[in-house]
Motif scaffolding. Structure first.
Motif, mmCIF file in Angstrom:
data_model
loop_
_atom_site.group_PDB
_atom_site.id
_atom_site.type_symbol
_atom_site.label_atom_id
_atom_site.label_comp_id
_atom_site.label_asym_id
_atom_site.label_seq_id
_atom_site.Cartn_x
_atom_site.Cartn_y
_atom_site.Cartn_z
ATOM 1 N N TYR A 37 0.837 -1.180 0.123
ATOM 2 C CA TYR A 37 -0.061 -0.187 0.067
ATOM 3 C C TYR A 37 0.812 1.210 -0.018
ATOM 4 O O TYR A 37 2.307 1.047 0.459
ATOM 5 C CB TYR A 37 -0.918 0.116 1.326
ATOM 6 N N ARG A 45 -5.246 5.642 2.745
ATOM 7 C CA ARG A 45 -4.059 4.854 2.315
ATOM 8 C C ARG A 45 -4.612 4.011 0.969
ATOM 9 O O ARG A 45 -5.666 3.574 0.812
ATOM 10 C CB ARG A 45 -3.762 3.616 3.270
ATOM 11 N N PHE A 47 -4.542 0.848 -2.100
ATOM 12 C CA PHE A 47 -3.830 -0.130 -2.464
ATOM 13 C C PHE A 47 -3.145 -0.233 -3.605
ATOM 14 O O PHE A 47 -3.327 0.392 -4.624
ATOM 15 C CB PHE A 47 -5.011 -1.224 -2.811
ATOM 16 N N ALA A 97 2.313 -5.411 3.728
ATOM 17 C CA ALA A 97 1.208 -6.039 5.038
ATOM 18 C C ALA A 97 1.188 -7.143 4.700
ATOM 19 O O ALA A 97 1.261 -7.975 3.404
ATOM 20 C CB ALA A 97 0.000 -5.232 4.753
ATOM 21 N N SER A 110 -7.584 -3.133 2.824
ATOM 22 C CA SER A 110 -6.604 -3.034 4.120
ATOM 23 C C SER A 110 -7.089 -3.386 5.206
ATOM 24 O O SER A 110 -6.247 -3.911 6.044
ATOM 25 C CB SER A 110 -6.246 -1.326 4.357
ATOM 26 N N TYR A 113 -5.841 -7.222 6.190
ATOM 27 C CA TYR A 113 -4.331 -7.422 6.314
ATOM 28 C C TYR A 113 -4.200 -7.493 7.990
ATOM 29 O O TYR A 113 -4.706 -6.492 8.731
ATOM 30 C CB TYR A 113 -3.604 -6.338 5.807
ATOM 31 N N TRP A 116 1.556 -4.929 9.643
ATOM 32 C CA TRP A 116 1.974 -3.912 8.488
ATOM 33 C C TRP A 116 3.324 -3.613 8.986
ATOM 34 O O TRP A 116 3.879 -3.402 10.042
ATOM 35 C CB TRP A 116 1.187 -2.452 8.898
#
Length: 126
Positions: A37, A45, A47, A97, A110, A113, A116
């Protein structure tokens, strides 16, 4: 506990290339689907790319499709992001991630995940 450590960021001119690496530790790397990301201050954020546990399945965000390539080396516990034809709009902090969700082969959200990294800065000058 899983640790992810990104490296390879830096300053590059438009049209250039960079390769980001993300080394994982703390758990069997093959257990994770992996993703990249990026984030610019004040913006959600975004992808970039994701890859399945085996490395066979990949998926890319529209803004990087055809320019970026995600890959992984399970023997080295590392995922890579090869970035070519960079443009100033690619400037961001890039995060890797890891996802343990066994039902999702190539996660793109996100929220899918579990771990990170700290991020690595990529700056593309015009």
């Amino acid at each position: 506990q899983v640790q992810l450590a990104e490296s390879g960021g830096g300053l590059v001119q438009a049209g250039g290339s960079l390769r980001l690496s993300c080394a994982a530790s703390g758990r069997t790397f093959r257990d994770f689907a992996m993703g990249w990301y990026r984030q610019v201050p004040g913006i959600e954020r975004e992808f970039v790319a994701a890859i399945s546990r085996s490395g066979v399945g990949t998926y890319y965000g529209d803004s990087v499709k055809g320019r970026f390539t995600i890959s992984r080396d399970n023997a080295k516990n590392t995922v890579y992001l090869q970035m070519n034809s960079l443009i100033p709009e690619d400037t961001a902090v890039y995060y890797c991630a890891a996802s343990l969700r066994s039902t999702i082969a190539v996660p793109t959200r996100s929220g899918d995940y579990d771990y990170w990294g700290q991020g690595t800065q990529v700056t593309v000058s015009s």
